[in-house]
Design an enzyme around this catalytic site. Sequence first.
Site, PDB file in Angstrom:
ATOM      1  N   GLU A 250       0.578  -1.150   0.143  1.00 51.96           N
ATOM      2  CA  GLU A 250      -0.482  -0.383  -0.089  1.00 51.96           C
ATOM      3  C   GLU A 250       0.479   1.443  -0.307  1.00 51.96           C
ATOM      4  OE1 GLU A 250      -3.001   2.838   0.096  1.00 51.96           O
ATOM      5  OE2 GLU A 250      -3.382   0.125  -0.088  1.00 51.96           O
ATOM      6  N   THR A 292      -6.102   1.525  -5.822  1.00 51.67           N
ATOM      7  CA  THR A 292      -5.410  -0.093  -5.145  1.00 51.67           C
ATOM      8  C   THR A 292      -5.867  -1.125  -5.804  1.00 51.67           C
ATOM      9  OG1 THR A 292      -4.680   0.752  -2.722  1.00 51.67           O
ATOM     10  CG2 THR A 292      -5.494  -1.848  -3.087  1.00 51.67           C
ATOM     11  N   HIS A 405      -1.699   2.803   4.174  1.00 49.52           N
ATOM     12  CA  HIS A 405      -2.730   3.717   3.807  1.00 49.52           C
ATOM     13  C   HIS A 405      -3.151   4.897   4.079  1.00 49.52           C
ATOM     14  CE1 HIS A 405      -7.038   4.108   1.888  1.00 49.52           C
ATOM     15  NE2 HIS A 405      -6.361   2.894   1.797  1.00 49.52           N
ATOM     16  N   ASP A 464       1.095  -0.132  -5.279  1.00 49.70           N
ATOM     17  CA  ASP A 464      -0.044  -0.139  -5.703  1.00 49.70           C
ATOM     18  C   ASP A 464       0.174   1.132  -6.796  1.00 49.70           C
ATOM     19  OD1 ASP A 464      -0.175   1.322  -3.539  1.00 49.70           O
ATOM     20  OD2 ASP A 464      -2.548   0.155  -3.319  1.00 49.70           O
ATOM     21  N   HIS A 465      -0.129   2.583  -5.734  1.00 54.88           N
ATOM     22  CA  HIS A 465      -0.033   3.933  -6.233  1.00 54.88           C
ATOM     23  C   HIS A 465       0.632   4.826  -5.222  1.00 54.88           C
ATOM     24  CE1 HIS A 465      -2.290   4.113  -2.880  1.00 54.88           C
ATOM     25  NE2 HIS A 465      -2.831   3.463  -2.942  1.00 54.88           N
TER      26      HIS A 465
END
Length: 616
Positions: A250, A292, A405, A464-465
């Site tokens: 994450e 995600t 997150h 993921d990002h």
Amino acid sequence: MDKIKSFFTNFIDVIFFVTVVMFKILVYGKHMSSFKSSFIPALASVFVLVSIACIFKTRGRARFLYICNCIISIFIVSDLIYYKYFKDIISVSVLISGFQLNAVKSSVANLLDFKDFLYLFDIVFIIPFINRYLTSQNRKLSTKVRVSMFLVFILVGIFIDFKSFYALSKEQPRLLTTMYNKVYIAKKLGTVNYHCLDIYNCVFANINRLTPVSKDKFQAIEYFIDKSKSSHENLNGIGQGKNLIMIQVEALQGFVINSSVNGKEITPNLNRWISRSEYFDNFYYQVAAGGTSDAEFMTNNSLYPASAGAAYLLYSGNEYNAMPKNFKNKGYYTAALHGFRESFWNRNVMYRKFGFDNFYGEKSYKQNESIGLGLSDKSFLTQSVEKLKNMKSPYYAFLITLTSHFPYDDVNKYGDFDVGDYKGSLIGNYMKAIHYTDEQLGMFLDELDKNGTLKNSIVVLYGDHYAIPKDKQDQLFNFLKTGSKSDLEWEKLQKVPMFIHFPDESVKGVNHVYGGQMDIYPTVCNLFKLKEEDMLGKDLFNPESERVTFRNGSFIDKDCYYSSQDDIYYDVNTGNKISKSDKLEKEEDYILNQLGYSDYILRHNLIKKLNLDKNK
């Protein structure tokens, strides 16, 4: 006094509807979580329904409100029962897919509570008396009065709803189209608005699918996919018979790798494992509105994210030639592991579609430590080690972490990592969060190394990002002490770490090839000799092109960056703007075709048709 009595007599159905429905919504909210903030938008949605009712004459108005009450009450009861099992709210995509309902079917008897059906009490016992009373009075309102009431209620309702929707769209720009956090939408907008939005998104998506795909278009897509296949030479089949452990981390962004703050490495464990692996230092995230879930979708399918919304929600009924299914056809056991609730991002539907044998979600983990959104990475990864031990080899295990997150605000639980002058800032909190996750990933990988798992496993780890949003870009530029703050420099910072660890470290080093999440599946196909079908990415060990395409039509490679928003080309090495050439125009056309064909595949469920053609 007579006027008040007359008003009450004439509009007892409206008064009762507003009072009772709002009471139900607020009581329902308390059962779900604290919904106090949804009172105003919930009232606005009720006003909109009342405005429509006011168009009708007395009997029609009462019947319309009765039907609305029934529908709202049924949704509330359904939500409550569904929430008890999945900690989520029911949606059209769930009803269409059916998988989640099948999963809970055997437990419905245990989920039912007599108190839930009290939401239906007024429908059965009270409203019929009110309707009978209104019929017996037989009072008629003039058209002028009905239209006036309609205008008052509709204007007030729409004005409040617009403000509420707009505020939520500013707070969470992707939420209203992706619907990835349904509970939060209902909390902010009320259950009526949530269900209306859910229906709207579903209808809009299905309208887009109604346009048939011509034979020529279908053949063009088949040809394009066939031309996209990689020619596998390097490392072909090196992973045959071995396990694949894939870890999606994450918000792991590239700038933290081999970086330090206040004299200490931010990610010492990842730095160590990168040195023992093949590390791709020009690897970009390619997610769109699905965040995600888009990363998961691309990694397991090598198809682009949805052009609007999230593929996990919009295309949950599609057929896929996903990585888990491909591994299953080779005799592998396949499992996804994530410590958050199973229905978040519609995972419990999509993972079945992808072909995972099992999904170890929230219910499969002891919820013994919570950080941020849910189960801590320490607990999740510690428990996951034990789950991997019990898996029958060969297997494909797909793990997704959670603790790092956004918005990284659970700082008291991240440990005592000192970020110096960045303490209290978003980037400082992020560095604390990712340092914590790095520590847990180090523990996890070290344990797999120690217990011998890595001797027969290939590990793929990637972010993921992004971690730092663009409105906080100054914090990132300041941390990196970057002189230029151009669009090109910002785009270069959108890299995420990706490394592949091989048994006995047989392959390692820094690989400068430009790639992205779309390329992971074709690369895995090469390593494990899987069938490469219906993919739009490339094999990173055998690339014919180094182009990385983004969902908005921009792209980057080792020479050029194209910004589709501005229609400007940049030289990646000098940062200078460059003129459009015939070669670059052809590249741009290729990109648009690639994205367009991916959209066709999703909107029209073409994987199913492609599979039928192959089996003829």
